[in-house]
Design an enzyme around this catalytic site. Structure first.
Site, PDB file in Angstrom:
ATOM      1  CG  ASP A 186      13.772  36.317-103.013  1.00 52.15           C
ATOM      2  OD1 ASP A 186      14.763  37.004-103.303  1.00 52.15           O
ATOM      3  OD2 ASP A 186      13.179  35.581-103.833  1.00 52.15           O
ATOM      4  CG  HIS A 188      15.695  35.635-106.909  1.00 54.82           C
ATOM      5  ND1 HIS A 188      14.466  35.479-106.295  1.00 54.82           N
ATOM      6  CD2 HIS A 188      15.455  35.508-108.238  1.00 54.82           C
ATOM      7  CE1 HIS A 188      13.545  35.260-107.219  1.00 54.82           C
ATOM      8  NE2 HIS A 188      14.116  35.286-108.408  1.00 54.82           N
ATOM      9  CB  SER A 192      11.620  36.635-110.038  1.00 52.85           C
ATOM     10  OG  SER A 192      11.605  35.236-110.084  1.00 52.85           O
TER      11      SER A 192
END
Length: 362
Positions: free
Chosen positions: A130, A100, A208
């Site tokens: 992911d 992402h 992230s």
């Protein structure tokens, strides 16, 4: 009363304006105070400092751009798309991050701890977990691969560290513990990610794709999501376990994508299991003719012209590992290689049997 107010006001002006009161021996000294020696750092502090110095050269800050049509012309321009974290997987310049972080981007740049900045090219992605891999061309002496740990033996309560770039503040260290294990979260394409690590180490937007480390400075997870009503850290962060990362990343580097082995079958809607009171598992509604699944004897449920249902197969386990639904089945297949033979436990008409089937590449 008026006179008293005037006197007080003048006194205030004198104190604030001059910085000292007249008649008290003149202004105070303007010299800085002496610093009180603190002594050595305690063992924990020293260990944290050394861990950051040792690992931060393996952590990177990722910025992405996306193509967008200019509102005032027909030109297509590159605009900032997002920011995130990542880490060096090997000495060849492969960088691991979250899918992402780069989703929808047309270009990406990687900033390293030594402030070196490099264009990155996309190598491969697996949205189901992911995860994504980029690659940079940098001098070999700057490519320090992160040390790899294991997640299978983690324990709740052990100390963990996160290094990343929250809110674009690059190379930030936070400290916490493993708060829980075997959590489940949803990936960007709504697939379930299992075995997830929960931590209270502060993780915020921008973290992230960055590493979650154990106290030895080894990678144990990839920070990916937070649970937060406000959008900022609320002490509940999630990381993809490194054992899963170590299974997927080499195949992304080799193939450019994660090739999931599978069977030429189609699963029924879970409502069929409930309507027919079938056991938990994957009820089949199609098996490709001539496939390995068909040769092994797998048979789908069929509806006759008169409306009656002809019993088919429900896959309930793969190599004795129970599967409750299609997502479970895909997870088991992802652990295996194309061409590998698996042993299926199959339910039909109230009876269980074992079938050996060779997996093919999806």
């Amino acid at each position: 009363m008026v006179g008293r107010r005037v006197i007080v006001g003048l006194a205030g002006v004198g104190l604030l304006g001059s910085g000292y009161v007249l008649g008290r021996g003149g202004p105070p000294s303007a010299q800085p105070r002496a610093v009180t020696p603190r002594g050595p750092l305690d063992a924990d502090e020293a260990a944290h400092v050394q861990l950051f110095k040792r690992v931060s050269p393996s952590v990177v800050h990722i910025t992405t751009t996306a193509a967008q049509r200019d509102l005032f012309s027909t030109r297509v321009v590159e605009v900032p798309a997002g920011t995130g974290s990542g880490f060096l997987w090997d000495e060849l310049g492969h960088v691991v991050t979250n899918f992402h972080v780069i989703q929808g981007a047309t270009s990406a740049r990687v900033l390293m701890a030594d402030q070196g900045e490099y264009a990155a090219r996309h190598v491969g992605s697996f949205p189901d977990r992911d995860l994504a891999v980029l690659r940079i061309e940098a001098p070999a002496d700057r490519l320090k691969a992160i040390a790899l740990g294991a997640s299978r033996d983690l324990q709740v309560g052990q100390k963990v560290f996160a290094i990343g770039n929250p809110f674009g503040l690059d190379f930030t260290l936070t400290l916490g513990i493993v708060s829980a294990l075997n959590r489940e979260i949803e990936s960007m394409n709504r697939r379930t990610i299992r075995g997830v690590i929960q931590t209270d180490a502060a993780i915020n937007p921008g973290n992230s794709g960055g590493p979650l480390l154990d106290s030895a400075g080894r990678l144990i997870g990839v920070n990916t999501q937070i649970y937060s009503p406000s959008g900022a850290s609320a002490g509940i962060g999630f990381a993809i376990p490194v054992d899963e990362v170590n299974r997927i990343v080499p195949r992304l580097i080799r193939d450019g994508r994660f090739v999931r082995p599978g069977l030429d079958i189609r699963a029924a809607d879970p409502r069929l299991n409930r309507a027919l009171q079938l056991p938990a598992g994957v009820a089949l509604v199609a098996v490709a003719e001539g496939s390995a699944a068909a040769r092994a004897g797998l048979r789908p449920f069929l509806q006759r012209r008169d409306g009656r249902i002809e019993a088919g197969d429900v896959i309930t386990a793969v190599d004795n590992q129970p599967v409750a639904d299609w997502d479970d089945l895909l997870n088991e297949f992802e652990k295996r290689q194309s061409g590998e033979t698996v042993r299926l436990t199959v339910w039909r008409d109230g009876r269980l049997r074992q079938l050996s089937v060779q997996l093919r590449a999806d």
